[in-house]
Write a protein that holds these residues in place. Structure first.
Motif, PDB file in Angstrom:
ATOM      1  N   PHE A 151     -66.659 -63.206 -47.388  1.00 42.48           N
ATOM      2  CA  PHE A 151     -66.331 -62.986 -45.992  1.00 42.48           C
ATOM      3  C   PHE A 151     -66.801 -61.348 -45.869  1.00 42.48           C
ATOM      4  O   PHE A 151     -66.872 -60.587 -46.821  1.00 42.48           O
ATOM      5  N   LYS A 152     -67.311 -61.105 -44.602  1.00 41.55           N
ATOM      6  CA  LYS A 152     -67.745 -59.564 -44.100  1.00 41.55           C
ATOM      7  C   LYS A 152     -66.400 -59.250 -43.356  1.00 41.55           C
ATOM      8  O   LYS A 152     -66.007 -59.855 -42.524  1.00 41.55           O
ATOM      9  N   PRO A 153     -66.338 -57.787 -43.690  1.00 39.87           N
ATOM     10  CA  PRO A 153     -64.993 -57.196 -43.026  1.00 39.87           C
ATOM     11  C   PRO A 153     -65.601 -56.989 -41.431  1.00 39.87           C
ATOM     12  O   PRO A 153     -66.866 -56.995 -41.020  1.00 39.87           O
ATOM     13  N   THR A 154     -64.637 -56.967 -40.568  1.00 43.09           N
ATOM     14  CA  THR A 154     -64.943 -56.770 -38.984  1.00 43.09           C
ATOM     15  C   THR A 154     -64.816 -55.386 -38.737  1.00 43.09           C
ATOM     16  O   THR A 154     -64.460 -54.555 -39.681  1.00 43.09           O
ATOM     17  N   LYS A 155     -65.179 -55.282 -37.590  1.00 48.57           N
ATOM     18  CA  LYS A 155     -65.249 -53.791 -37.060  1.00 48.57           C
ATOM     19  C   LYS A 155     -63.831 -53.093 -37.194  1.00 48.57           C
ATOM     20  O   LYS A 155     -63.701 -51.875 -37.481  1.00 48.57           O
ATOM     21  N   SER A 156     -62.679 -53.934 -36.972  1.00 43.24           N
ATOM     22  CA  SER A 156     -61.462 -53.501 -37.050  1.00 43.24           C
ATOM     23  C   SER A 156     -60.932 -53.096 -38.526  1.00 43.24           C
ATOM     24  O   SER A 156     -60.478 -51.992 -38.755  1.00 43.24           O
ATOM     25  N   HIS A 157     -61.636 -53.871 -39.522  1.00 41.67           N
ATOM     26  CA  HIS A 157     -61.343 -53.467 -40.820  1.00 41.67           C
ATOM     27  C   HIS A 157     -62.097 -51.935 -41.241  1.00 41.67           C
ATOM     28  O   HIS A 157     -61.400 -51.318 -41.729  1.00 41.67           O
ATOM     29  N   TYR A 158     -63.404 -51.839 -40.664  1.00 42.11           N
ATOM     30  CA  TYR A 158     -64.197 -50.647 -40.891  1.00 42.11           C
ATOM     31  C   TYR A 158     -63.303 -49.442 -40.245  1.00 42.11           C
ATOM     32  O   TYR A 158     -63.170 -48.423 -40.904  1.00 42.11           O
ATOM     33  N   PHE A 159     -62.702 -49.757 -39.033  1.00 44.66           N
ATOM     34  CA  PHE A 159     -61.978 -48.642 -38.357  1.00 44.66           C
ATOM     35  C   PHE A 159     -61.029 -48.044 -39.215  1.00 44.66           C
ATOM     36  O   PHE A 159     -60.618 -47.022 -39.548  1.00 44.66           O
ATOM     37  N   SER A 160     -60.153 -49.108 -39.569  1.00 43.21           N
ATOM     38  CA  SER A 160     -58.936 -48.875 -40.587  1.00 43.21           C
ATOM     39  C   SER A 160     -59.352 -48.191 -41.739  1.00 43.21           C
ATOM     40  O   SER A 160     -58.734 -46.902 -42.211  1.00 43.21           O
ATOM     41  N   ARG A 161     -60.464 -48.508 -42.520  1.00 41.81           N
ATOM     42  CA  ARG A 161     -61.128 -47.662 -43.633  1.00 41.81           C
ATOM     43  C   ARG A 161     -61.352 -46.284 -43.198  1.00 41.81           C
ATOM     44  O   ARG A 161     -61.131 -45.493 -44.101  1.00 41.81           O
ATOM     45  N   LEU A 162     -62.137 -46.187 -42.106  1.00 40.07           N
ATOM     46  CA  LEU A 162     -62.708 -44.945 -41.711  1.00 40.07           C
ATOM     47  C   LEU A 162     -61.335 -43.879 -41.451  1.00 40.07           C
ATOM     48  O   LEU A 162     -61.068 -42.973 -41.972  1.00 40.07           O
ATOM     49  N   LEU A 163     -60.238 -44.541 -40.969  1.00 36.03           N
ATOM     50  CA  LEU A 163     -58.892 -43.505 -40.725  1.00 36.03           C
ATOM     51  C   LEU A 163     -58.610 -43.344 -41.882  1.00 36.03           C
ATOM     52  O   LEU A 163     -58.122 -42.032 -42.248  1.00 36.03           O
ATOM     53  N   HIS A 164     -58.541 -44.117 -42.923  1.00 31.49           N
ATOM     54  CA  HIS A 164     -58.015 -44.007 -44.262  1.00 31.49           C
ATOM     55  C   HIS A 164     -58.854 -42.837 -44.824  1.00 31.49           C
ATOM     56  O   HIS A 164     -58.181 -41.820 -45.529  1.00 31.49           O
ATOM     57  N   GLU A 165     -60.231 -43.064 -44.906  1.00 30.40           N
ATOM     58  CA  GLU A 165     -60.961 -42.031 -45.732  1.00 30.40           C
ATOM     59  C   GLU A 165     -60.894 -40.502 -44.972  1.00 30.40           C
ATOM     60  O   GLU A 165     -61.199 -39.768 -45.875  1.00 30.40           O
ATOM     61  N   LYS A 166     -60.697 -40.535 -43.678  1.00 27.71           N
ATOM     62  CA  LYS A 166     -60.313 -39.265 -43.049  1.00 27.71           C
ATOM     63  C   LYS A 166     -59.161 -38.765 -43.255  1.00 27.71           C
ATOM     64  O   LYS A 166     -58.656 -37.690 -42.755  1.00 27.71           O
ATOM     65  N   GLY A 167     -58.355 -39.354 -43.819  1.00 25.20           N
ATOM     66  CA  GLY A 167     -56.907 -39.057 -44.053  1.00 25.20           C
ATOM     67  C   GLY A 167     -55.922 -39.066 -42.987  1.00 25.20           C
ATOM     68  O   GLY A 167     -54.754 -38.371 -42.789  1.00 25.20           O
ATOM     69  N   LEU A 168     -56.395 -40.026 -41.927  1.00 28.10           N
ATOM     70  CA  LEU A 168     -55.611 -40.208 -40.832  1.00 28.10           C
ATOM     71  C   LEU A 168     -54.625 -41.466 -40.562  1.00 28.10           C
ATOM     72  O   LEU A 168     -53.794 -41.465 -39.869  1.00 28.10           O
ATOM     73  N   LEU A 169     -54.931 -42.252 -41.655  1.00 26.99           N
ATOM     74  CA  LEU A 169     -54.251 -43.749 -41.573  1.00 26.99           C
ATOM     75  C   LEU A 169     -52.885 -43.354 -42.200  1.00 26.99           C
ATOM     76  O   LEU A 169     -52.799 -42.951 -43.396  1.00 26.99           O
ATOM     77  N   LEU A 170     -51.802 -43.359 -41.365  1.00 32.07           N
ATOM     78  CA  LEU A 170     -50.409 -43.269 -41.857  1.00 32.07           C
ATOM     79  C   LEU A 170     -49.905 -44.595 -42.373  1.00 32.07           C
ATOM     80  O   LEU A 170     -49.318 -44.827 -43.514  1.00 32.07           O
ATOM     81  N   ARG A 171     -50.080 -45.637 -41.822  1.00 29.63           N
ATOM     82  CA  ARG A 171     -49.615 -46.967 -42.230  1.00 29.63           C
ATOM     83  C   ARG A 171     -50.565 -48.321 -41.490  1.00 29.63           C
ATOM     84  O   ARG A 171     -51.123 -47.898 -40.075  1.00 29.63           O
ATOM     85  N   GLN A 172     -50.961 -49.149 -41.900  1.00 33.67           N
ATOM     86  CA  GLN A 172     -51.484 -50.310 -41.351  1.00 33.67           C
ATOM     87  C   GLN A 172     -50.354 -51.656 -41.578  1.00 33.67           C
ATOM     88  O   GLN A 172     -50.020 -51.959 -42.862  1.00 33.67           O
ATOM     89  N   ILE A 173     -50.061 -51.971 -40.584  1.00 36.85           N
ATOM     90  CA  ILE A 173     -48.960 -53.047 -40.467  1.00 36.85           C
ATOM     91  C   ILE A 173     -49.819 -54.190 -39.633  1.00 36.85           C
ATOM     92  O   ILE A 173     -50.240 -54.299 -38.803  1.00 36.85           O
TER      93      ILE A 173
END
Length: 173
Positions: A151-173
């Motif tokens: 499977f290939k990640p969707t734009k939503s997956h990439y968005f969450s990963r980008l938030l994580h890499e930038k230190g902005l992702l607090l939680r993914q629910i």
């Protein structure tokens, strides 16, 4: 909501009503928001979803539009970059089903509805540790079938990963 359903009885207000205890218990402490701020947010969401009066909805829509320089992706990006310290991403099965990963419960296409070949006592058994200890083969066969390389990640997956890499992702629910 134009199908004759009263807005306060629609799906999104129901989700907010049912998830509010969880949000209060789990996200208030993480987000650093007090209960009054969270209730204000819920009221604003209800207004945006049509659960309030026409005047309330108009006021809420204007208030939300004022948060963004423009109601575009660029406006959202600018808001996140300049105003947000932490972001909580709330997603559902649709994020992964868009990548071809089946959800669990949809009749006909859901994962639980398509496990007959494993001769399980019940569909959830494939994820139960006691059943796994007795018979691990179905779990490994399904895991191979669903292995992420298929499977290939969707734009939503990439968005969450980008938030994580930038230190902005607090939680993914």
């Amino acid at each position: 909501m134009r199908i004759g359903v009263k807005p306060e009885k629609g799906l999104l207000p129901l989700v907010i009503r049912r998830s509010w205890p969880f949000l209060k218990r789990n996200l208030l402490p993480l987000a650093g928001a007090n209960e009054e701020e969270m209730e204000s947010l819920v009221d604003r969401l209800k207004g945006l979803m049509g659960a309030g009066s026409g005047d309330e909805r108009k006021e809420e829509k204007e208030a939300v539009e004022q948060l963004l320089a423009s109601v575009t992706f660029d406006g959202i990006v600018d808001y996140v970059q300049t105003k947000c310290k932490k972001v909580i991403v709330m997603t559902g099965a649709g994020t992964s089903t868009a990548a071809g990963i089946p959800d669990f419960r949809t009749p006909g296409t859901g994962l639980y509805d398509n496990l007959q070949k494993y001769n399980l006592p019940h569909p959830q058994a494939i994820f139960e540790i006691d059943y796994f200890k007795e018979n691990p083969e179905p779990f490994f066969a399904l895991s191979k079938e669903l292995y992420p390389s298929n499977f290939k990640p969707t734009k939503s997956h990439y968005f969450s990963r980008l938030l994580h890499e930038k230190g902005l992702l607090l939680r993914q629910i």
